[in-house]
Design a protein around this motif. Structure first.
Motif, PDB file in Angstrom:
ATOM      1  N   GLY A 245       1.476   6.535  -6.660  1.00 44.27           N
ATOM      2  CA  GLY A 245       0.352   7.394  -7.024  1.00 44.27           C
ATOM      3  C   GLY A 245       0.697   8.863  -6.910  1.00 44.27           C
ATOM      4  O   GLY A 245       0.350   9.668  -7.786  1.00 44.27           O
ATOM      5  N   GLU A 246       1.362   9.234  -5.803  1.00 41.90           N
ATOM      6  CA  GLU A 246       1.777  10.625  -5.629  1.00 41.90           C
ATOM      7  C   GLU A 246       2.758  11.043  -6.719  1.00 41.90           C
ATOM      8  O   GLU A 246       2.698  12.169  -7.235  1.00 41.90           O
ATOM      9  CB  GLU A 246       2.419  10.804  -4.250  1.00 41.90           C
ATOM     10  CG  GLU A 246       1.440  10.721  -3.088  1.00 41.90           C
ATOM     11  CD  GLU A 246       0.399  11.828  -3.137  1.00 41.90           C
ATOM     12  OE1 GLU A 246       0.740  12.937  -3.606  1.00 41.90           O
ATOM     13  OE2 GLU A 246      -0.746  11.583  -2.726  1.00 41.90           O
ATOM     14  N   LYS A 247       3.653  10.136  -7.064  1.00 42.54           N
ATOM     15  CA  LYS A 247       4.617  10.449  -8.126  1.00 42.54           C
ATOM     16  C   LYS A 247       3.904  10.682  -9.452  1.00 42.54           C
ATOM     17  O   LYS A 247       4.229  11.634 -10.188  1.00 42.54           O
ATOM     18  CB  LYS A 247       5.611   9.298  -8.239  1.00 42.54           C
ATOM     19  CG  LYS A 247       6.686   9.508  -9.284  1.00 42.54           C
ATOM     20  CD  LYS A 247       7.641   8.316  -9.309  1.00 42.54           C
ATOM     21  CE  LYS A 247       8.700   8.503 -10.389  1.00 42.54           C
ATOM     22  NZ  LYS A 247       9.639   7.339 -10.431  1.00 42.54           N
TER      23      LYS A 247
ATOM     24  N   ARG B 298       0.834  -1.202   0.000  1.00 41.03           N
ATOM     25  CA  ARG B 298       0.000   0.000   0.000  1.00 41.03           C
ATOM     26  C   ARG B 298       0.871   1.256   0.000  1.00 41.03           C
ATOM     27  O   ARG B 298       0.577   2.223  -0.720  1.00 41.03           O
ATOM     28  CB  ARG B 298      -0.911  -0.001   1.223  1.00 41.03           C
ATOM     29  CG  ARG B 298      -2.008  -1.058   1.191  1.00 41.03           C
ATOM     30  CD  ARG B 298      -3.037  -0.817   2.303  1.00 41.03           C
ATOM     31  NE  ARG B 298      -3.961  -1.926   2.387  1.00 41.03           N
ATOM     32  CZ  ARG B 298      -3.868  -2.923   3.250  1.00 41.03           C
ATOM     33  NH1 ARG B 298      -2.860  -2.948   4.119  1.00 41.03           N
ATOM     34  NH2 ARG B 298      -4.761  -3.905   3.281  1.00 41.03           N
ATOM     35  N   SER B 299       1.930   1.243   0.813  1.00 39.96           N
ATOM     36  CA  SER B 299       2.819   2.407   0.866  1.00 39.96           C
ATOM     37  C   SER B 299       3.488   2.635  -0.484  1.00 39.96           C
ATOM     38  O   SER B 299       3.581   3.773  -0.969  1.00 39.96           O
ATOM     39  CB  SER B 299       3.873   2.205   1.963  1.00 39.96           C
ATOM     40  OG  SER B 299       3.268   2.050   3.228  1.00 39.96           O
ATOM     41  N   THR B 300       3.950   1.548  -1.082  1.00 36.96           N
ATOM     42  CA  THR B 300       4.582   1.670  -2.399  1.00 36.96           C
ATOM     43  C   THR B 300       3.588   2.196  -3.426  1.00 36.96           C
ATOM     44  O   THR B 300       3.911   3.068  -4.249  1.00 36.96           O
ATOM     45  CB  THR B 300       5.122   0.303  -2.841  1.00 36.96           C
ATOM     46  OG1 THR B 300       6.048  -0.181  -1.852  1.00 36.96           O
ATOM     47  CG2 THR B 300       5.832   0.413  -4.182  1.00 36.96           C
ATOM     48  N   GLY B 301       2.346   1.679  -3.362  1.00 33.89           N
ATOM     49  CA  GLY B 301       1.327   2.155  -4.288  1.00 33.89           C
ATOM     50  C   GLY B 301       0.992   3.615  -4.075  1.00 33.89           C
ATOM     51  O   GLY B 301       0.818   4.377  -5.046  1.00 33.89           O
ATOM     52  N   ALA B 302       0.901   4.031  -2.792  1.00 34.92           N
ATOM     53  CA  ALA B 302       0.613   5.437  -2.510  1.00 34.92           C
ATOM     54  C   ALA B 302       1.736   6.340  -3.024  1.00 34.92           C
ATOM     55  O   ALA B 302       1.486   7.414  -3.591  1.00 34.92           O
ATOM     56  CB  ALA B 302       0.410   5.636  -1.007  1.00 34.92           C
TER      57      ALA B 302
ATOM     58  N   ASP C 168       3.692  14.237 -11.445  1.00 36.58           N
ATOM     59  CA  ASP C 168       4.131  14.336 -12.840  1.00 36.58           C
ATOM     60  C   ASP C 168       3.006  14.857 -13.722  1.00 36.58           C
ATOM     61  O   ASP C 168       3.238  15.681 -14.623  1.00 36.58           O
ATOM     62  CB  ASP C 168       4.601  12.955 -13.315  1.00 36.58           C
ATOM     63  CG  ASP C 168       5.195  13.008 -14.707  1.00 36.58           C
ATOM     64  OD1 ASP C 168       6.228  13.674 -14.890  1.00 36.58           O
ATOM     65  OD2 ASP C 168       4.611  12.389 -15.629  1.00 36.58           O
ATOM     66  N   ALA C 169       1.769  14.370 -13.441  1.00 37.33           N
ATOM     67  CA  ALA C 169       0.635  14.855 -14.229  1.00 37.33           C
ATOM     68  C   ALA C 169       0.393  16.347 -13.991  1.00 37.33           C
ATOM     69  O   ALA C 169       0.120  17.111 -14.945  1.00 37.33           O
ATOM     70  CB  ALA C 169      -0.620  14.046 -13.881  1.00 37.33           C
ATOM     71  N   ASP C 170       0.495  16.792 -12.708  1.00 41.14           N
ATOM     72  CA  ASP C 170       0.325  18.219 -12.410  1.00 41.14           C
ATOM     73  C   ASP C 170       1.408  19.050 -13.094  1.00 41.14           C
ATOM     74  O   ASP C 170       1.131  20.145 -13.628  1.00 41.14           O
ATOM     75  CB  ASP C 170       0.382  18.447 -10.897  1.00 41.14           C
ATOM     76  CG  ASP C 170      -0.839  17.874 -10.187  1.00 41.14           C
ATOM     77  OD1 ASP C 170      -1.863  17.631 -10.864  1.00 41.14           O
ATOM     78  OD2 ASP C 170      -0.763  17.631  -8.959  1.00 41.14           O
TER      79      ASP C 170
END
Length: 303
Positions: free
Chosen positions: A207-209, A200-204, A213-215
């Motif tokens: 996700g933030e990364k 979950r931590s790796t996925g979070a 990048d999208a922002d």
């Protein structure tokens, strides 16, 4: 009448005597003939056979089929790491020599099963003491069963043969004792939770990364679009100014009149707009006073 009764009773005695001298050996059994408690003969083939009447000779039967011995208890055994394991096993065996079996083991199959259980359990205990839990459960399980079978055969075919043959030895279950099993389950549950939380931590983090990048890409795209828009707008304004300058340069009075009209539209754009100005002294209403496109017009008289 007495003679008839004598003949009938004699016939019955002879039949009883004859029936006590005949016995049938089933194809699934050995027939063992005893003479005054000593083995006189062993019948291995099925069929009708004769013997002396009791008490001179008696017959008993021993099963010749393949027999199964299951582990009767659940007492734990210690592995090489001193882990307590519960082992369930079974043995396939048969009686091959009734004489040796009766002399060295017992009169029936139960006696052989009891002694064989002791030998097999000791062999399992000795072999499990030499192996780890991992070897017991996976890599060397087949070798363990083969070694147990070899040790059991050495015991039953030693200096005093039991008259039996061990066909196969198998482990049906190998598990921790109940107390250890519960702790193992708790450790497994904790480990699974740790892995789940790590995922979950790796996925979070991923996700933030991705969102960052999208922002960033959105900001870059918007900035580029704004830059291009401003560039196009500037070019358009420049072209418009050039066109206005060219057009207004042809007729300066019309240009002034047009600009005055634009100023009036901007000043009186709403119905409720109010402006307090002296129209005679202000240049703002010069177009109104001119009476035409930039021409001079007389100021309205006072009443």
């Amino acid at each position: 009448m007495n003679r008839v009764g004598f003949f009938v009773s004699s016939a019955l005695v002879l039949l009883a005597l004859l029936s006590s001298m005949l016995f049938v050996v089933d194809q699934r059994q050995f027939g063992v003939v005893y003479a005054l408690g000593e083995i006189k003969d062993v019948i291995t083939e099925p069929g009708l056979n004769f013997k002396l009447p009791p008490p001179f000779q008696n017959v008993s039967y021993i099963d010749k089929r393949l027999l199964t011995l299951d582990s009767p208890d659940t007492e734990p055994m210690l592995t090489l790491e001193k882990q307590r394991m519960v082992i369930d096993w079974y043995v396939r065996w048969r009686i091959t020599d009734p004489r040796a079996y009766i002399r060295n083991v017992g009169l029936d199959e139960a006696a052989g099963a009891n002694q064989l259980n002791r030998v097999v359990r000791n062999a399992f205990q000795e072999e499990i003491n030499r192996r780890t839990v991992r070897e017991l459960l996976s890599s060397k399980r087949e070798q363990l069963m083969a070694d147990v079978k070899r040790e059991v055969l050495e015991q039953v075919k030693g200096a005093r043969p039991w008259g039996i043959d061990v066909i196969d030895v198998r482990i049906t279950r190998a598990d921790y004792v109940e107390a250890i099993t519960e702790s193992v389950y708790r450790r497994m549950e904790a480990e699974r939770k740790r892995v789940a939380n790590e995922l979950r931590s790796t996925g979070a983090a991923e996700g933030e990364k991705i969102r960052a990048d999208a922002d960033r890409q959105r900001e870059v795209t918007v900035a580029n679009a704004y830059r291009d828009a401003q560039k196009i707008k500037g070019e358009g304004d420049g072209q418009a100014a050039a066109i206005y300058a060219e057009a207004f340069g042809r007729d300066a009075q019309f240009a002034q009149f047009y600009r005055s009209l634009q100023a009036y539209i901007a000043s009186f754009g709403k119905k409720g707009d109010v402006m307090i100005i002296d129209p005679n002294s202000s240049d703002f209403f010069k177009a109104f006073r001119g009476g035409g496109a930039g021409g001079a017009a007389p100021a309205p008289g006072k009443k």
